[in-house]
Motif scaffolding. Structure first.
Motif, mmCIF file in Angstrom:
data_model
loop_
_atom_site.group_PDB
_atom_site.id
_atom_site.type_symbol
_atom_site.label_atom_id
_atom_site.label_comp_id
_atom_site.label_asym_id
_atom_site.label_seq_id
_atom_site.Cartn_x
_atom_site.Cartn_y
_atom_site.Cartn_z
ATOM 1 N N GLU A 14 0.843 -1.187 0.000
ATOM 2 C CA GLU A 14 0.000 0.000 0.000
ATOM 3 C C GLU A 14 0.881 1.240 0.000
ATOM 4 O O GLU A 14 1.907 1.280 0.673
ATOM 5 C CB GLU A 14 -0.899 0.032 1.238
ATOM 6 C CG GLU A 14 -1.897 -1.091 1.291
ATOM 7 C CD GLU A 14 -2.733 -1.093 2.557
ATOM 8 O OE1 GLU A 14 -2.432 -0.326 3.500
ATOM 9 O OE2 GLU A 14 -3.699 -1.872 2.618
ATOM 10 N N ILE A 66 -4.935 7.294 -4.050
ATOM 11 C CA ILE A 66 -6.332 6.849 -4.066
ATOM 12 C C ILE A 66 -6.296 5.327 -4.107
ATOM 13 O O ILE A 66 -5.562 4.742 -4.903
ATOM 14 C CB ILE A 66 -7.105 7.409 -5.284
ATOM 15 C CG1 ILE A 66 -7.168 8.937 -5.238
ATOM 16 C CG2 ILE A 66 -8.512 6.809 -5.351
ATOM 17 C CD1 ILE A 66 -7.824 9.582 -6.450
ATOM 18 N N GLY A 67 -7.082 4.687 -3.273
ATOM 19 C CA GLY A 67 -7.101 3.222 -3.242
ATOM 20 C C GLY A 67 -5.765 2.632 -2.831
ATOM 21 O O GLY A 67 -5.394 1.562 -3.300
ATOM 22 N N TYR A 68 -5.026 3.324 -1.978
ATOM 23 C CA TYR A 68 -3.730 2.878 -1.471
ATOM 24 C C TYR A 68 -2.685 2.686 -2.555
ATOM 25 O O TYR A 68 -1.813 1.817 -2.444
ATOM 26 C CB TYR A 68 -3.869 1.599 -0.627
ATOM 27 C CG TYR A 68 -4.646 1.814 0.625
ATOM 28 C CD1 TYR A 68 -4.114 2.537 1.688
ATOM 29 C CD2 TYR A 68 -5.945 1.323 0.753
ATOM 30 C CE1 TYR A 68 -4.838 2.755 2.847
ATOM 31 C CE2 TYR A 68 -6.670 1.532 1.913
ATOM 32 C CZ TYR A 68 -6.115 2.254 2.947
ATOM 33 O OH TYR A 68 -6.830 2.463 4.098
ATOM 34 N N THR A 69 -2.766 3.515 -3.608
ATOM 35 C CA THR A 69 -1.718 3.488 -4.616
ATOM 36 C C THR A 69 -1.533 4.885 -5.202
ATOM 37 O O THR A 69 -2.333 5.792 -4.966
ATOM 38 C CB THR A 69 -2.002 2.455 -5.721
ATOM 39 O OG1 THR A 69 -0.791 2.257 -6.476
ATOM 40 C CG2 THR A 69 -3.137 2.847 -6.626
ATOM 41 N N ARG A 78 -11.916 12.475 -6.804
ATOM 42 C CA ARG A 78 -11.410 11.451 -5.874
ATOM 43 C C ARG A 78 -12.069 10.092 -6.124
ATOM 44 O O ARG A 78 -12.139 9.249 -5.247
ATOM 45 C CB ARG A 78 -11.570 11.863 -4.407
ATOM 46 C CG ARG A 78 -10.968 13.174 -4.051
ATOM 47 C CD ARG A 78 -9.613 13.219 -3.449
ATOM 48 N NE ARG A 78 -9.216 12.132 -2.605
ATOM 49 C CZ ARG A 78 -7.971 11.654 -2.627
ATOM 50 N NH1 ARG A 78 -7.079 12.163 -3.426
ATOM 51 N NH2 ARG A 78 -7.623 10.676 -1.832
ATOM 52 N N ASP A 79 -12.551 9.871 -7.332
ATOM 53 C CA ASP A 79 -13.192 8.620 -7.724
ATOM 54 C C ASP A 79 -12.124 7.698 -8.305
ATOM 55 O O ASP A 79 -11.535 8.001 -9.344
ATOM 56 C CB ASP A 79 -14.282 8.904 -8.754
ATOM 57 C CG ASP A 79 -15.032 7.660 -9.204
ATOM 58 O OD1 ASP A 79 -14.548 6.524 -8.980
ATOM 59 O OD2 ASP A 79 -16.101 7.825 -9.799
ATOM 60 N N GLU A 80 -11.882 6.560 -7.646
ATOM 61 C CA GLU A 80 -10.820 5.667 -8.094
ATOM 62 C C GLU A 80 -11.076 5.080 -9.483
ATOM 63 O O GLU A 80 -10.155 4.587 -10.127
ATOM 64 C CB GLU A 80 -10.560 4.561 -7.083
ATOM 65 C CG GLU A 80 -11.711 3.621 -6.856
ATOM 66 C CD GLU A 80 -11.414 2.640 -5.739
ATOM 67 O OE1 GLU A 80 -11.158 1.462 -6.055
ATOM 68 O OE2 GLU A 80 -11.454 3.055 -4.576
ATOM 69 N N TYR A 81 -12.304 5.137 -9.946
ATOM 70 C CA TYR A 81 -12.617 4.632 -11.278
ATOM 71 C C TYR A 81 -12.418 5.685 -12.360
ATOM 72 O O TYR A 81 -12.483 5.373 -13.548
ATOM 73 C CB TYR A 81 -14.055 4.092 -11.317
ATOM 74 C CG TYR A 81 -14.238 2.940 -10.367
ATOM 75 C CD1 TYR A 81 -13.711 1.686 -10.663
ATOM 76 C CD2 TYR A 81 -14.910 3.103 -9.167
ATOM 77 C CE1 TYR A 81 -13.851 0.626 -9.780
ATOM 78 C CE2 TYR A 81 -15.060 2.047 -8.278
ATOM 79 C CZ TYR A 81 -14.526 0.818 -8.592
ATOM 80 O OH TYR A 81 -14.654 -0.225 -7.716
ATOM 81 N N ASP A 85 -4.094 5.480 -12.309
ATOM 82 C CA ASP A 85 -3.326 4.951 -11.197
ATOM 83 C C ASP A 85 -2.331 3.900 -11.669
ATOM 84 O O ASP A 85 -2.297 3.531 -12.834
ATOM 85 C CB ASP A 85 -4.234 4.409 -10.099
ATOM 86 C CG ASP A 85 -5.084 3.227 -10.539
ATOM 87 O OD1 ASP A 85 -4.928 2.746 -11.678
ATOM 88 O OD2 ASP A 85 -5.910 2.772 -9.738
#
Length: 104
Positions: A14, A66-69, A78-81, A85
């Motif tokens: 992470e 974001i999302g631990y990466t 801030r939407d991981e999709y 990344d």
């Protein structure tokens, strides 16, 4: 942390913090206590989803976690999709460094 073998059935890498450096290097603080230097140039030069990161201002100003990466939140949602990344295992397999250089 160097030369220590991790059991990946019990450990998932992470990223806790990411800093954009010179020449498309990302410094990532990881959950194993190490800092790694990820060279993003090959990914950026490959184009595709990484194309927007060719702009040095976007690379430097939009970096986040974001999302631990390591991620770039291009639209601020801030939407991981909707971000760009990097797989945390790719970050984890980057060289360990002692510190972020003073000159970024």
């Amino acid at each position: 942390m160097k030369n220590r073998k991790l059991d990946f059935t019990q450990f998932y890498p992470e990223v806790y913090q990411a800093v954009a450096g010179k020449d498309y290097i990302v410094y990532a603080y990881m959950n194993d206590g190490a800092m790694r230097a990820l060279d993003m140039k090959p990914l950026i030069e490959s184009g595709g989803i990484y194309e927007p990161l060719k702009d040095p201002e976007i690379f430097r100003r939009k970096i986040t976690v974001i999302g631990y990466t390591v991620a770039w939140d291009l639209d601020g949602s801030r939407d991981e999709y909707r971000c760009i990344d990097v797989d945390p295992f790719v970050v984890f397999n980057s060289p360990v460094v002692d510190d972020v250089p003073e000159e970024l």
